[in-house]
Motif scaffolding. Structure first.
Motif, short mmCIF file in Angstrom:
data_model
loop_
_atom_site.label_atom_id
_atom_site.label_comp_id
_atom_site.label_asym_id
_atom_site.label_seq_id
_atom_site.Cartn_x
_atom_site.Cartn_y
_atom_site.Cartn_z
N THR A 3 -31.70 -53.67 25.49
CA THR A 3 -30.97 -52.78 24.58
C THR A 3 -29.63 -52.46 25.21
OG1 THR A 3 -33.02 -51.81 23.85
CG2 THR A 3 -31.02 -50.59 23.37
N THR A 4 -28.56 -52.63 24.48
CA THR A 4 -27.23 -52.36 25.00
C THR A 4 -26.66 -51.12 24.35
OG1 THR A 4 -26.89 -54.71 25.33
CG2 THR A 4 -24.95 -53.34 25.37
N LEU A 5 -26.45 -50.09 25.15
CA LEU A 5 -25.80 -48.87 24.68
C LEU A 5 -24.29 -49.07 24.78
CD1 LEU A 5 -28.06 -46.27 26.48
CD2 LEU A 5 -28.08 -46.86 24.06
N THR A 6 -23.58 -48.59 23.80
CA THR A 6 -22.13 -48.80 23.75
C THR A 6 -21.41 -47.47 23.64
OG1 THR A 6 -22.02 -48.93 21.34
CG2 THR A 6 -22.48 -50.99 22.54
N ARG A 12 -21.04 -41.67 18.28
CA ARG A 12 -21.88 -41.15 17.19
C ARG A 12 -22.58 -39.86 17.63
NH1 ARG A 12 -22.35 -46.52 15.94
NH2 ARG A 12 -24.11 -46.92 17.33
N GLN A 13 -23.09 -39.83 18.85
CA GLN A 13 -23.75 -38.63 19.37
C GLN A 13 -22.79 -37.45 19.43
OE1 GLN A 13 -26.92 -38.04 20.18
NE2 GLN A 13 -26.58 -36.01 21.06
N LEU A 27 -15.33 -42.25 28.17
CA LEU A 27 -16.67 -42.38 27.62
C LEU A 27 -17.46 -43.48 28.31
CD1 LEU A 27 -15.87 -41.92 23.83
CD2 LEU A 27 -17.07 -40.30 25.31
N GLN A 28 -16.83 -44.61 28.59
CA GLN A 28 -17.51 -45.70 29.29
C GLN A 28 -17.90 -45.28 30.69
OE1 GLN A 28 -18.42 -48.92 27.92
NE2 GLN A 28 -19.75 -48.50 29.66
N ALA A 73 -24.78 -38.46 29.02
CA ALA A 73 -23.37 -38.85 28.91
C ALA A 73 -22.61 -37.88 28.00
CB ALA A 73 -23.25 -40.28 28.40
N ALA A 74 -23.24 -37.45 26.90
CA ALA A 74 -22.61 -36.49 26.00
C ALA A 74 -22.43 -35.14 26.70
CB ALA A 74 -23.45 -36.32 24.73
N HIS A 75 -23.43 -34.75 27.48
CA HIS A 75 -23.32 -33.51 28.25
C HIS A 75 -22.15 -33.58 29.23
CE1 HIS A 75 -24.45 -30.01 30.61
NE2 HIS A 75 -24.36 -30.77 31.69
N TYR A 76 -22.02 -34.71 29.93
CA TYR A 76 -20.90 -34.89 30.86
C TYR A 76 -19.57 -34.79 30.12
CZ TYR A 76 -24.07 -36.73 34.51
OH TYR A 76 -25.03 -36.91 35.46
#
Length: 108
Positions: A3-6, A12-13, A27-28, A73-76
């Motif tokens: 599964t590749t998260l982008t 979107r989150q 973001l990356q 990642a969204a929290h960061y």
């Protein structure tokens, strides 16, 4: 299964417009950092699926690890300062809740 998260998944989150590219590098980096943090948190020997983000790979066993990566990642992204001005309380049923069931605690 791989599964590749982008960055688009993270956008979107965070409810960021897909066309906005001003924070893509950030973001990356945050996505890669979340993957690394989770790979260090996970016990060795956890196997099954592989989650990959731009060359960074962590072995996982469930889809909920993808959710943890996105949550972290969204929290960061949303909390970029060293000091929190909010309550400082952990959100229940998130990061540790989703990951703790992978840890095999030894019984003495």
């Amino acid at each position: 299964m791989v599964t590749t998260l982008t960055i688009q998944d993270l956008k979107r989150q965070l409810n960021i417009e897909p066309e906005f590219a001003g924070d893509d590098a950030l973001l990356q980096r945050l996505l890669n950092t979340a993957v690394q943090a989770i790979s260090r948190y996970m016990p060795t020997g956890t196997t099954a699926t592989t989650v990959t983000t731009s060359g960074t790979t962590v072995t996982t066993t469930m889809y909920d690890l993808e959710q943890v990566i996105i949550l972290l990642a969204a929290h960061y992204y949303q909390n970029r300062n060293m000091v929190s001005f909010g309550s400082g309380q952990e959100i229940p049923y998130t990061f540790q809740f989703l990951l703790n069931h992978f840890i095999d605690y030894p019984i003495s």
